[in-house]
Design a protein around this motif. Structure first.
Motif, PDB file in Angstrom:
ATOM      1  N   MET A  24       0.820  -1.171   0.000  1.00 21.38           N
ATOM      2  CA  MET A  24       0.000   0.000   0.000  1.00 21.38           C
ATOM      3  C   MET A  24       0.867   1.239   0.000  1.00 21.38           C
ATOM      4  O   MET A  24       1.886   1.282   0.674  1.00 21.38           O
ATOM      5  CB  MET A  24      -0.889   0.030   1.236  1.00 21.38           C
ATOM      6  CG  MET A  24      -2.161  -0.738   1.078  1.00 21.38           C
ATOM      7  SD  MET A  24      -3.281  -0.447   2.428  1.00 21.38           S
ATOM      8  CE  MET A  24      -3.077  -1.967   3.313  1.00 21.38           C
ATOM      9  N   THR A  25       0.422   2.241  -0.720  1.00 24.03           N
ATOM     10  CA  THR A  25       1.107   3.520  -0.712  1.00 24.03           C
ATOM     11  C   THR A  25       0.786   4.214   0.592  1.00 24.03           C
ATOM     12  O   THR A  25      -0.370   4.337   0.966  1.00 24.03           O
ATOM     13  CB  THR A  25       0.624   4.397  -1.885  1.00 24.03           C
ATOM     14  OG1 THR A  25       0.857   3.698  -3.091  1.00 24.03           O
ATOM     15  CG2 THR A  25       1.325   5.724  -1.902  1.00 24.03           C
ATOM     16  N   SER A  26       1.800   4.642   1.292  1.00 23.00           N
ATOM     17  CA  SER A  26       1.579   5.296   2.570  1.00 23.00           C
ATOM     18  C   SER A  26       1.349   6.789   2.346  1.00 23.00           C
ATOM     19  O   SER A  26       2.085   7.439   1.626  1.00 23.00           O
ATOM     20  CB  SER A  26       2.782   5.086   3.491  1.00 23.00           C
ATOM     21  OG  SER A  26       2.497   5.630   4.747  1.00 23.00           O
ATOM     22  N   LEU A  27       0.302   7.313   2.944  1.00 19.83           N
ATOM     23  CA  LEU A  27       0.019   8.731   2.888  1.00 19.83           C
ATOM     24  C   LEU A  27       0.569   9.374   4.145  1.00 19.83           C
ATOM     25  O   LEU A  27       0.897   8.708   5.112  1.00 19.83           O
ATOM     26  CB  LEU A  27      -1.496   8.971   2.797  1.00 19.83           C
ATOM     27  CG  LEU A  27      -2.185   8.334   1.584  1.00 19.83           C
ATOM     28  CD1 LEU A  27      -3.691   8.551   1.677  1.00 19.83           C
ATOM     29  CD2 LEU A  27      -1.655   8.907   0.299  1.00 19.83           C
TER      30      LEU A  27
ATOM     31  N   ARG B 106      -9.486   8.324   0.136  1.00 22.43           N
ATOM     32  CA  ARG B 106      -8.143   8.883  -0.117  1.00 22.43           C
ATOM     33  C   ARG B 106      -7.118   7.764  -0.274  1.00 22.43           C
ATOM     34  O   ARG B 106      -6.231   7.823  -1.130  1.00 22.43           O
ATOM     35  CB  ARG B 106      -7.732   9.833   1.013  1.00 22.43           C
ATOM     36  CG  ARG B 106      -8.461  11.155   0.986  1.00 22.43           C
ATOM     37  CD  ARG B 106      -7.813  12.240   1.840  1.00 22.43           C
ATOM     38  NE  ARG B 106      -7.515  11.856   3.197  1.00 22.43           N
ATOM     39  CZ  ARG B 106      -8.369  11.902   4.220  1.00 22.43           C
ATOM     40  NH1 ARG B 106      -9.607  12.309   4.033  1.00 22.43           N
ATOM     41  NH2 ARG B 106      -7.995  11.553   5.423  1.00 22.43           N
ATOM     42  N   LEU B 107      -7.243   6.732   0.531  1.00 24.54           N
ATOM     43  CA  LEU B 107      -6.339   5.583   0.457  1.00 24.54           C
ATOM     44  C   LEU B 107      -6.513   4.847  -0.875  1.00 24.54           C
ATOM     45  O   LEU B 107      -5.531   4.459  -1.516  1.00 24.54           O
ATOM     46  CB  LEU B 107      -6.615   4.656   1.637  1.00 24.54           C
ATOM     47  CG  LEU B 107      -5.620   3.562   1.948  1.00 24.54           C
ATOM     48  CD1 LEU B 107      -4.223   4.114   2.148  1.00 24.54           C
ATOM     49  CD2 LEU B 107      -6.064   2.819   3.196  1.00 24.54           C
ATOM     50  N   ALA B 108      -7.744   4.662  -1.308  1.00 25.00           N
ATOM     51  CA  ALA B 108      -8.016   3.996  -2.588  1.00 25.00           C
ATOM     52  C   ALA B 108      -7.441   4.809  -3.749  1.00 25.00           C
ATOM     53  O   ALA B 108      -6.834   4.243  -4.666  1.00 25.00           O
ATOM     54  CB  ALA B 108      -9.517   3.788  -2.765  1.00 25.00           C
ATOM     55  N   LEU B 109      -7.605   6.104  -3.714  1.00 28.42           N
ATOM     56  CA  LEU B 109      -7.044   6.962  -4.763  1.00 28.42           C
ATOM     57  C   LEU B 109      -5.523   6.879  -4.792  1.00 28.42           C
ATOM     58  O   LEU B 109      -4.923   6.762  -5.861  1.00 28.42           O
ATOM     59  CB  LEU B 109      -7.482   8.417  -4.555  1.00 28.42           C
ATOM     60  CG  LEU B 109      -8.924   8.747  -4.919  1.00 28.42           C
ATOM     61  CD1 LEU B 109      -9.314  10.115  -4.371  1.00 28.42           C
ATOM     62  CD2 LEU B 109      -9.121   8.678  -6.428  1.00 28.42           C
ATOM     63  N   ALA B 110      -4.900   6.922  -3.629  1.00 23.33           N
ATOM     64  CA  ALA B 110      -3.435   6.886  -3.541  1.00 23.33           C
ATOM     65  C   ALA B 110      -2.859   5.563  -4.041  1.00 23.33           C
ATOM     66  O   ALA B 110      -1.728   5.517  -4.524  1.00 23.33           O
ATOM     67  CB  ALA B 110      -2.993   7.132  -2.100  1.00 23.33           C
TER      68      ALA B 110
END
Length: 167
Positions: free
Chosen positions: A1-4, A21-25
């Motif tokens: 997962m991309t960490s925001l 926001r997590l899904a978009l990232a």
């Protein structure tokens, strides 16, 4: 997962905004049906997992369901319940169930967001990671019972074998 970036939502915020926001990232396919529902799809080792998030603001509860892309054959329904019980004994968080309408195994977990508890990116990442990891871990057991002719106890033992090293 991309960490925001580490950020906290404002008190009482809708946790599905954080999930979105997590899904978009992460470039996940997702659809926000309403303020209170979000569906996403994540590729796994065994299949694509369909995640469904539901927010109940009056209760301050968000529920995550992660469906496995495998149908429970009608003649294996009884054995599937035994398998669910055995799998659930091995879980620390959440539980497996069968969606009766679709006849698919699903991992479910709910979180309370009350008294200033908020849905941080890290919390949502952890929740999704746990759901997908448990589905990946138990997917072979479901396959063994549904299509491999194994008994639930045998399937759990076979699925729980830890491999060491690389082939």
């Amino acid at each position: 997962m991309t960490s925001l970036s580490s950020e906290m939502s404002e008190p009482g915020a809708n946790p599905l905004d954080t999930v979105e926001r997590l899904a978009l990232a992460n470039d996940w396919a997702f659809h926000r049906q309403s303020d209170d529902e979000l569906a996403a799809e994540i590729a796994g080792q065994w299949c694509n997992y369909k995640l469904w998030f539901s927010w109940h603001p009056e209760l301050g509860v968000m529920q995550l369901s992660c469906a496995l892309d495998i149908k429970v054959p009608a003649k294996k329904r009884e054995k599937s319940y035994t398998l669910l019980a055995l799998a659930n004994e091995k879980l620390w968080v959440g539980h497996f169930d069968i969606w009766s309408e679709e006849a698919v195994p699903v991992f479910r977990h709910a979180l309370l967001f009350r008294d200033g508890n908020n849905a941080s990116i890290e919390l949502m990442e952890d929740l999704i990671d746990i759901a997908v990891t448990e589905c990946e871990r138990f997917y072979p057991a479901f396959q063994f019972v549904f299509w491999g002719g194994k008994e639930p106890h045998e399937a759990i033992v076979a699925a729980m074998l830890e491999t060491e090293g690389e082939a």
